[in-house]
Motif scaffolding. Structure first.
Motif, PDB file in Angstrom:
ATOM      1  N   ALA A  54       7.142   9.830  -3.405  1.00 25.82           N
ATOM      2  CA  ALA A  54       8.075   9.146  -4.302  1.00 25.82           C
ATOM      3  C   ALA A  54       7.756   7.655  -4.451  1.00 25.82           C
ATOM      4  O   ALA A  54       8.493   6.930  -5.115  1.00 25.82           O
ATOM      5  N   GLY A  55       6.675   7.200  -3.811  1.00 25.13           N
ATOM      6  CA  GLY A  55       6.260   5.818  -3.986  1.00 25.13           C
ATOM      7  C   GLY A  55       6.436   4.915  -2.781  1.00 25.13           C
ATOM      8  O   GLY A  55       6.112   3.732  -2.846  1.00 25.13           O
ATOM      9  N   ARG A  56       6.948   5.429  -1.691  1.00 27.36           N
ATOM     10  CA  ARG A  56       7.108   4.609  -0.488  1.00 27.36           C
ATOM     11  C   ARG A  56       5.753   4.090  -0.025  1.00 27.36           C
ATOM     12  O   ARG A  56       4.760   4.802  -0.043  1.00 27.36           O
ATOM     13  N   ARG A  57       5.717   2.853   0.396  1.00 31.21           N
ATOM     14  CA  ARG A  57       4.497   2.259   0.948  1.00 31.21           C
ATOM     15  C   ARG A  57       4.758   1.951   2.418  1.00 31.21           C
ATOM     16  O   ARG A  57       5.588   1.094   2.724  1.00 31.21           O
ATOM     17  N   PRO A  58       4.065   2.619   3.311  1.00 30.67           N
ATOM     18  CA  PRO A  58       4.311   2.395   4.738  1.00 30.67           C
ATOM     19  C   PRO A  58       3.833   1.018   5.185  1.00 30.67           C
ATOM     20  O   PRO A  58       2.909   0.440   4.594  1.00 30.67           O
ATOM     21  N   ARG A  59       4.462   0.522   6.222  1.00 30.58           N
ATOM     22  CA  ARG A  59       4.026  -0.746   6.809  1.00 30.58           C
ATOM     23  C   ARG A  59       2.649  -0.558   7.428  1.00 30.58           C
ATOM     24  O   ARG A  59       2.204   0.544   7.695  1.00 30.58           O
ATOM     25  N   ARG A  60       1.997  -1.685   7.675  1.00 35.02           N
ATOM     26  CA  ARG A  60       0.623  -1.640   8.194  1.00 35.02           C
ATOM     27  C   ARG A  60       0.516  -0.856   9.488  1.00 35.02           C
ATOM     28  O   ARG A  60      -0.425  -0.092   9.678  1.00 35.02           O
ATOM     29  N   ARG A  61       1.459  -1.057  10.387  1.00 28.33           N
ATOM     30  CA  ARG A  61       1.399  -0.370  11.678  1.00 28.33           C
ATOM     31  C   ARG A  61       1.525   1.142  11.507  1.00 28.33           C
ATOM     32  O   ARG A  61       0.794   1.910  12.125  1.00 28.33           O
ATOM     33  N   VAL A  62       2.435   1.562  10.647  1.00 29.90           N
ATOM     34  CA  VAL A  62       2.616   2.997  10.386  1.00 29.90           C
ATOM     35  C   VAL A  62       1.381   3.554   9.685  1.00 29.90           C
ATOM     36  O   VAL A  62       0.894   4.634  10.036  1.00 29.90           O
ATOM     37  N   HIS A  63       0.874   2.819   8.712  1.00 30.23           N
ATOM     38  CA  HIS A  63      -0.335   3.242   8.001  1.00 30.23           C
ATOM     39  C   HIS A  63      -1.485   3.433   8.986  1.00 30.23           C
ATOM     40  O   HIS A  63      -2.177   4.453   8.961  1.00 30.23           O
TER      41      HIS A  63
END
Length: 60
Positions: free
Chosen positions: A39-48
């Protein structure tokens, strides 16, 4: 951060037959994670970074 995370997850899910809900629970303890990415969520760097590392460790 690169934009290839969701496509890599989708390929992994298809290849191993894992549901998006189960993937989210296993990897980030969030059953909606994949649905939110779709749906377009962009994860934070740590999660990514965590998801990317998890995929690498599990053959993606």
């Amino acid at each position: 951060m690169d934009g290839d995370l969701l496509p890599r997850i989708e390929v992994f899910l298809t290849r191993v037959g894992l549901s998006p809900t189960r993937f989210g629970r296993l990897v980030v303890h969030d059953p909606r994670f994949v649905f939110d990415l779709r749906a377009g969520r962009r994860p934070r760097r740590r999660v990514h970074a965590h998801v990317h590392a998890w995929l690498l460790q599990n053959g993606a």
